[in-house]
Design a protein around this motif. Structure first.
Motif: not given
Length: 118
Positions: A41-67
């Motif tokens: 019942g919800a829209e698709r939302e971003l969890v996080g991404t990783i670049t080809s260089g290995g840099m990660t970024k997480y959505a602000n709404s996501m807690s530190g439980r995601f790697t």
């Protein structure tokens, strides 16, 4: 280009879960891979991404439980969810992006369902 996500299933709250995504086909200029999720019942939302260089970024709404990390083989990515909660129940999708700007192309996997029981 095809993306295959795996690792979903039924898990108990508090457990950890690893999802994997493998891309195959004629893939050039991969810029990043990412994970998204869509709860019932919800829209698709971003969890996080990783670049080809290995840099990660997480959505602000996501807690530190995601790697997010690179997989053991080329063009694979994993998502670790630590101490899952019932609110993590969703279909998890991976996405691969090639090039940037107007030449960017995005490829989606079919998703893997994660169901968390309390």
């Amino acid at each position: 280009v095809q993306l295959q996500a795996s690792g979903g299933g039924l898990v108990q709250a508090g457990e950890s879960l690893n999802l994997s995504c493998a891309a195959s086909g004629s893939i050039f200029n991969v810029r990043e891979m990412g994970w998204y999720r869509q709860a019932p019942g919800a829209e698709r939302e971003l969890v996080g991404t990783i670049t080809s260089g290995g840099m990660t970024k997480y959505a602000n709404s996501m807690s530190g439980r995601f790697t997010i990390s690179e997989g053991n083989t080329k063009n694979t990515v994993t998502l670790q969810i630590h101490s899952v909660e019932p609110e993590d129940t969703a279909v998890y999708y991976c996405k691969l992006t090639t090039d940037w700007g107007p030449r960017a192309r995005h490829y989606w996997g079919q998703g893997t369902l994660v169901t968390v029981s309390s």
